[in-house]
Design an enzyme around this catalytic site. Structure first.
Site, PDB file in Angstrom:
ATOM      1  CG  ASP A  43      -9.563   1.019  23.055  1.00  0.00           C
ATOM      2  OD1 ASP A  43     -10.404   1.315  23.930  1.00  0.00           O
ATOM      3  OD2 ASP A  43      -9.180  -0.130  22.841  1.00  0.00           O
ATOM      4  CB  SER A 146     -16.219 -15.684  18.353  1.00  0.00           C
ATOM      5  OG  SER A 146     -16.249 -16.753  19.281  1.00  0.00           O
ATOM      6  CE1 TYR A 159     -18.171 -12.038  21.570  1.00  0.00           C
ATOM      7  CE2 TYR A 159     -18.166 -14.408  21.234  1.00  0.00           C
ATOM      8  CZ  TYR A 159     -17.497 -13.203  21.251  1.00  0.00           C
ATOM      9  OH  TYR A 159     -16.159 -13.157  20.944  1.00  0.00           O
TER      10      TYR A 159
HETATM   11  N1  LIG Z   1     -10.326 -13.046  23.862  1.00  0.00           N
HETATM   12  C1  LIG Z   1     -10.987 -14.086  23.343  1.00  0.00           C
HETATM   13  O1  LIG Z   1     -10.944 -15.240  23.855  1.00  0.00           O
HETATM   14  C2  LIG Z   1     -11.769 -13.903  22.073  1.00  0.00           C
HETATM   15  C3  LIG Z   1     -12.369 -15.035  21.491  1.00  0.00           C
HETATM   16  C4  LIG Z   1     -13.112 -14.861  20.318  1.00  0.00           C
HETATM   17  C5  LIG Z   1     -13.234 -13.612  19.747  1.00  0.00           C
HETATM   18  N2  LIG Z   1     -12.641 -12.539  20.353  1.00  0.00           N
HETATM   19  C6  LIG Z   1     -12.832 -11.235  19.725  1.00  0.00           C
HETATM   20  O2  LIG Z   1     -11.571 -10.613  19.532  1.00  0.00           O
HETATM   21  C7  LIG Z   1     -11.697  -9.200  19.739  1.00  0.00           C
HETATM   22  C8  LIG Z   1     -10.730  -8.743  20.828  1.00  0.00           C
HETATM   23  O3  LIG Z   1     -10.914  -9.510  21.984  1.00  0.00           O
HETATM   24  P1  LIG Z   1     -10.182  -9.129  23.340  1.00  0.00           P
HETATM   25  O4  LIG Z   1     -10.423 -10.249  24.287  1.00  0.00           O
HETATM   26  O5  LIG Z   1      -8.792  -8.673  23.063  1.00  0.00           O
HETATM   27  O6  LIG Z   1     -11.084  -7.881  23.787  1.00  0.00           O
HETATM   28  P2  LIG Z   1     -10.912  -6.922  25.066  1.00  0.00           P
HETATM   29  O7  LIG Z   1     -12.253  -6.874  25.719  1.00  0.00           O
HETATM   30  O8  LIG Z   1      -9.721  -7.345  25.870  1.00  0.00           O
HETATM   31  O9  LIG Z   1     -10.598  -5.532  24.368  1.00  0.00           O
HETATM   32  C9  LIG Z   1     -11.581  -4.852  23.657  1.00  0.00           C
HETATM   33  C10 LIG Z   1     -11.103  -3.425  23.440  1.00  0.00           C
HETATM   34  O10 LIG Z   1     -12.148  -2.735  22.766  1.00  0.00           O
HETATM   35  C11 LIG Z   1     -12.295  -1.470  23.375  1.00  0.00           C
HETATM   36  N3  LIG Z   1     -13.663  -1.005  23.137  1.00  0.00           N
HETATM   37  C12 LIG Z   1     -14.810  -1.531  23.627  1.00  0.00           C
HETATM   38  N4  LIG Z   1     -15.862  -0.839  23.186  1.00  0.00           N
HETATM   39  C13 LIG Z   1     -15.370   0.141  22.389  1.00  0.00           C
HETATM   40  C14 LIG Z   1     -15.953   1.178  21.621  1.00  0.00           C
HETATM   41  N5  LIG Z   1     -17.281   1.358  21.587  1.00  0.00           N
HETATM   42  N6  LIG Z   1     -15.152   1.996  20.906  1.00  0.00           N
HETATM   43  C15 LIG Z   1     -13.802   1.830  20.934  1.00  0.00           C
HETATM   44  N7  LIG Z   1     -13.190   0.880  21.653  1.00  0.00           N
HETATM   45  C16 LIG Z   1     -13.962   0.035  22.362  1.00  0.00           C
HETATM   46  C17 LIG Z   1     -11.976  -1.685  24.834  1.00  0.00           C
HETATM   47  O11 LIG Z   1     -11.631  -0.466  25.489  1.00  0.00           O
HETATM   48  C18 LIG Z   1     -10.804  -2.661  24.740  1.00  0.00           C
HETATM   49  O12 LIG Z   1      -9.562  -1.990  24.631  1.00  0.00           O
HETATM   50  C19 LIG Z   1     -13.153  -8.945  20.094  1.00  0.00           C
HETATM   51  O13 LIG Z   1     -13.857  -8.595  18.934  1.00  0.00           O
HETATM   52  C20 LIG Z   1     -13.612 -10.293  20.617  1.00  0.00           C
HETATM   53  O14 LIG Z   1     -14.997 -10.480  20.508  1.00  0.00           O
HETATM   54  C21 LIG Z   1     -11.916 -12.667  21.494  1.00  0.00           C
END
Ligand SMILES: NC(=O)c1ccc[n+]([C@@H]2O[C@H](COP(=O)([O-])OP(=O)(O)OC[C@H]3O[C@@H](n4cnc5c(N)ncnc54)[C@H](O)[C@@H]3O)[C@@H](O)[C@H]2O)c1
Length: 256
Positions: A43, A146, A159
């Protein structure tokens, strides 16, 4: 192979989980550690709380500071993992970026950043780990898409484009690497309880809640643990016949 001959759990397996400092990724780390995997968190942010969470349940975890959209940073991460453990069995590529914006207001820079974080990072990390999975004739690659790609939720053209790209990548790569014992699957994640109101001040705020929850058969947001259970299943040797798939974990929102 008979069912009872499948290896149980993930003892001695090494799993890289990207984007696991917070949110869903942390739940994935805990769940895979419960199965016995050694956890590597990749991360850009400080992931020490996730390391502590894994250790608190008796698991083994390290955190590496990595920008998954940077080729050199990714290469260094993979080298460190190979030097430490000598193997990479599982990759959960969870790094992602979310943003809501009416299409006409999306700047070209916003568009490029969305593709960079969601898609280019996937290309870089998967390409870097693949040779080591091939070498061991075993691999589990799990990507996060997603359910908004099926629902046509507004204000997400950038997105949804990226997350649909994840699905095309998954299907194509699965066909290429299956012969090496490597599976490639995606999870189409629904509205998840981790989601923070990042756009509170925008007119589009709450779009997701308004559009998605009423569509769900099961009217609650996903919990990170709901997704983590599917990640664990797709990581196990017993799921080796499933590849190229995108599994909706979204309370039945994308069922039409
Ligand atoms: N939370 C939701 O409702 C939801 C819904 C559909 C899809 N998703 C997908 O699930 C995944 C996780 O979602 P989430 O809500 O837990 O995300 P989040 O935003 O809470 O966490 C994302 C993590 O990625 C890290 N990150 C961002 N850019 C980075 C980089 N360049 N290199 C390394 N680390 C990096 C951030 O520091 C963070 O810890 C994502 O791919 C998101 O698109 C989430």
């Amino acid at each position: 192979m008979k069912i009872h001959e499948f290896e149980k759990g993930l003892s001695d397996r090494v799993a890289i989980i990207t984007g696991a400092a917070i949110g869903n990724g942390r739940a994935f780390c805990e769940r895979l550690a419960e199965e016995g995997a050694k956890i590597v968190i990749a991360d850009i942010a400080d992931a020490s709380e996730t390391v502590e969470a894994v250790r608190a349940i008796g698991g083994e975890a390290i955190a590496l500071t990595v920008d998954c959209s940077d080729q050199i940073s990714v290469a260094e991460m993979v080298k460190t993992v190979m030097d430490m453990y000598g193997r990479i069995d599982i990759l959960v590529h969870n790094v992602g970026m979310y943003d809501e914006e009416p299409f006409e207001l999306i700047s070209f820079n916003q568009w490029k950043k969305m593709l960079d974080i969601n898609l280019n990072s996937m290309f870089l990390v998967v390409q870097a780990v693949l040779p080591f999975m091939k070498q061991d004739s075993f691999g589990r690659i799990i990507m996060m898409s997603s359910n908004t790609v099926w629902l046509g939720t507004p204000y997400l053209t950038h997105y949804a484009t990226a997350k649909m790209g994840v699905i095309g990548f998954t299907r194509s790569l699965a066909a290429e690497v299956g012969r090496y014992g490597i599976t490639v699957n995606a999870i189409s994640v629904g509205l998840t309880a981790t989601q923070r109101p990042i756009n509170e001040k925008r007119a589009t705020s709450g779009t997701i809640l308004q559009h998605i929850l009423p569509e769900q058969a099961i009217r609650r947001a996903d919990e990170p643990e709901d997704i983590a259970n599917v990640v664990a299943f797709l990581s196990l040797p017993a799921s080796g016949i499933i590849t190229g798939q995108t599994i909706n974990v979204d309370g039945g929102a994308a069922r039409h």
